[in-house]
Design an enzyme around this catalytic site. Structure first.
Site, PDB file in Angstrom:
ATOM      1  N   ASP A  84      -2.105  10.697   3.468  1.00 54.53           N
ATOM      2  CA  ASP A  84      -3.521  10.416   3.641  1.00 54.53           C
ATOM      3  C   ASP A  84      -4.182  11.528   4.454  1.00 54.53           C
ATOM      4  OD1 ASP A  84      -6.022   9.306   3.816  1.00 54.53           O
ATOM      5  OD2 ASP A  84      -5.473   7.858   5.381  1.00 54.53           O
ATOM      6  N   LYS A 134       0.848  -1.183   0.000  1.00 51.42           N
ATOM      7  CA  LYS A 134       0.000   0.000   0.000  1.00 51.42           C
ATOM      8  C   LYS A 134       0.888   1.239   0.000  1.00 51.42           C
ATOM      9  CE  LYS A 134      -2.809   2.741   3.205  1.00 51.42           C
ATOM     10  NZ  LYS A 134      -3.340   2.832   4.583  1.00 51.42           N
ATOM     11  N   GLU A 138      -9.196   4.213   2.606  1.00 45.47           N
ATOM     12  CA  GLU A 138      -8.772   4.218   1.195  1.00 45.47           C
ATOM     13  C   GLU A 138      -7.750   3.141   0.873  1.00 45.47           C
ATOM     14  OE1 GLU A 138      -5.302   5.390   3.004  1.00 45.47           O
ATOM     15  OE2 GLU A 138      -7.307   6.109   3.478  1.00 45.47           O
ATOM     16  N   ASP A 146       1.973   6.620   5.696  1.00 43.66           N
ATOM     17  CA  ASP A 146       0.924   5.732   5.209  1.00 43.66           C
ATOM     18  C   ASP A 146       1.355   4.948   3.980  1.00 43.66           C
ATOM     19  OD1 ASP A 146      -1.549   4.762   5.978  1.00 43.66           O
ATOM     20  OD2 ASP A 146      -2.649   6.008   4.562  1.00 43.66           O
ATOM     21  N   ASP A 192     -11.709   7.716   4.249  1.00 44.05           N
ATOM     22  CA  ASP A 192     -10.482   7.486   5.000  1.00 44.05           C
ATOM     23  C   ASP A 192     -10.127   6.009   5.088  1.00 44.05           C
ATOM     24  OD1 ASP A 192      -8.224   8.240   6.378  1.00 44.05           O
ATOM     25  OD2 ASP A 192      -9.223   8.363   8.328  1.00 44.05           O
ATOM     26  N   LYS A 237      -9.265  13.757   8.154  1.00 46.40           N
ATOM     27  CA  LYS A 237      -8.733  13.421   9.474  1.00 46.40           C
ATOM     28  C   LYS A 237      -8.584  14.682  10.317  1.00 46.40           C
ATOM     29  CE  LYS A 237      -5.721   9.586   7.912  1.00 46.40           C
ATOM     30  NZ  LYS A 237      -6.200   8.492   8.778  1.00 46.40           N
ATOM     31  N   ARG A 246      -7.505  -0.019   1.562  1.00 47.08           N
ATOM     32  CA  ARG A 246      -8.067  -1.285   1.077  1.00 47.08           C
ATOM     33  C   ARG A 246      -8.611  -1.148  -0.345  1.00 47.08           C
ATOM     34  NH1 ARG A 246     -12.203  -1.335   6.002  1.00 47.08           N
ATOM     35  NH2 ARG A 246     -10.361  -0.299   6.867  1.00 47.08           N
TER      36      ARG A 246
END
Length: 464
Positions: free
Chosen positions: A236, A231, A315, A254, A313, A243, A317
């Site tokens: 993010d 990933k 995202e 991230d 949020d 967030k 996956r």
């Protein structure tokens, strides 16, 4: 290869200070073997051989006689993690006659990790002490490869997004792949739609830097295929479900899953494992602009499964599902993915234990055993498929999140499980990729977690 500054070549041994590793139980016998003045120095200094403590012992003329390093045990890969930045600058050689005998590779790895300082934006706080390498280079070559991979992971995660966005992450993957004779291709921007990676495109389309899928292929096509997916959310914001500030502060990390995937791929290539390696990184920024994907939208995926966006949020996956589907199309012998996926995994296991999810009992047992044997532990959480009901949607096949806060790490894993064929051995590692505080060998910032365990697993599976 050139030596890192924390190591000295074997010919420096003649003038290096002996370094003796000792634990609490062995300290009395060691003190009894030293000259009385040296023993008195140790006692008056209060040295008790506590783990990660060090002491430089002078001779009668005040010159270094030897150095002592307190350790918890010889299997601890960070046994010497404190020494490079606590001992005075100079050269030190392992003393194989006194104290505990450390494996040269273990000593090298721990010393190198302990000497690590992220210096891209400032000068190092000090020059680390140097460990003299032994003559047997073969026994240390794997440790060097592990150290190189681990520091690569740390550097990638520590670098802020302005200098480690999708473009730069692609450049690193390209550099690593080409350095070992691999093939590299990248699908960027609207080409993702043309080549059927719509979910990756949806998450990254709001950024001024194009989303992309990076692919590196390496090794003999006749060998078993190993697919490693990471990933790569380079920052993010949370998207339109933005967030709060404290949750966004460290979101440069991230892309920690991608960093682990690249580091592991480099290790596989450097050690020439007999596999056909496929490295896949979905590299995006989850940004906010007029064309950001929205809560309530229904996204297409490469697998043909429709996804309702419950929360922008969640995202990671969405990025991973297209990459996992693509990897599965080649029917690899093993599929691994790495992601900084859920805060729920950290609530359950804390910062040091990556969460392991697996659809194959044999693979799970091998992975956990590899972690234990390499002192690089993971903890298995259940891939409990009934919790997929938490991701039910009224308008699509699946939602990317749900209203319940229960079992957040598990629901993320069973979401990914929908995109992996049941017969394909697969492990998903939800990894924190970060040290919140300073510990010997583990400076604050980016961290490689479970990397040695993964490589031990791959050696056992493919190099036997």
């Amino acid at each position: 290869m050139s030596l890192p500054t924390c190591f000295a070549p074997p010919d420096a041994a003649a003038h290096a200070t002996p370094l003796v590793a000792v634990d609490r139980e062995g300290l009395p016998a060691l003190l009894a073997s030293l000259p009385s003045s040296a023993a008195r120095w140790c006692q008056s200094s209060g040295f008790a051989a506590d783990p990660h403590s060090v002491l430089l012992v002078p001779d009668a003329d005040g010159r270094p006689l030897l150095a002592l390093a307190g350790i918890a045990g010889v299997r601890d890969p960070l046994a010497l993690g404190a020494a490079p930045l606590l001992l005075p600058a100079g050269d030190y050689r392992l003393d194989g006659e006194r104290g505990l005998r450390l494996d040269p590779g273990t000593a090298l790895l721990g010393w190198g990790l302990g000497a690590y300082q992220f210096t891209r934006y400032r000068q190092p706080t000090r020059t680390p002490a140097r460990l003299v390498l032994g003559e047997d280079a073969s026994s240390q070559s794997e440790a060097f490869a592990q150290l190189k991979a681990s520091t690569l992971v740390r550097d990638l995660i520590n670098t802020p997004t302005e200098d480690m966005g999708p473009d730069e992450l692609e450049a690193v993957a390209r550099r690593v792949g080409l350095a070992y004779g691999g093939e590299v291709r990248c699908v960027r921007g609207d080409q993702l739609l043309a080549e059927n990676f719509p979910a990756i495109h949806a998450v990254g389309r709001a950024s001024h830097r194009e989303p992309r899928l990076i692919e590196v292929l390496w090794g003999n096509p006749e060998h078993p295929r190993l697919s490693i997916v990471g990933k790569g959310v380079c920052f993010d914001t949370g998207g339109l479900d933005i967030k709060p500030a404290d949750g966004m502060r460290n979101m440069k990390k991230d892309m920690g899953g991608a960093a682990h995937a690249i580091g592991l791929a480099q290790l596989v290539m450097a050690r020439k494992l007999p596999v056909r390696l496929q490295l896949l990184v979905g590299a995006v920024e989850n940004a906010i602009s007029a064309n950001a994907y929205r809560p309530g939208e229904v996204l297409r995926t490469r697998a043909g499964i429709s996804i309702e966006v419950d929360n922008t949020d969640a995202e990671g996956r969405i990025v991973l599902c297209d990459a996992l589907t693509y990897a599965a199309e080649s029917k690899p012998a093993l599929l691994l993915d790495y992601a900084t996926l859920t805060g729920a995994a950290r609530i359950a296991l804390g910062p040091d234990l990556p969460a392991l999810f697996c659809n194959d009992e044999t693979l799970a047992a091998e992975y956990l055993r590899a972690g234990e044997e390499s002192a690089d532990p993971l903890w298995r959480l259940p891939l409990w498929r009934p919790y997929l009901s938490y991701l039910a949607s009224n308008v699509a096949d699946l939602a990317n999140s749900g209203g319940s806060r229960m079992a957040g790490a598990i629901t993320a894993a069973v979401y990914l499980d929908r995109f992996v064929p049941r017969e394909l051995p697969w492990a998903h590692i939800d990894v924190y990729s970060w040290n919140d505080s300073h510990r010997p060998g583990r400076p604050p910032g980016g961290e490689a977690q479970g990397l040695r365990a993964a490589f031990a697993l791959l050696k056992a599976r493919f190099a036997a």
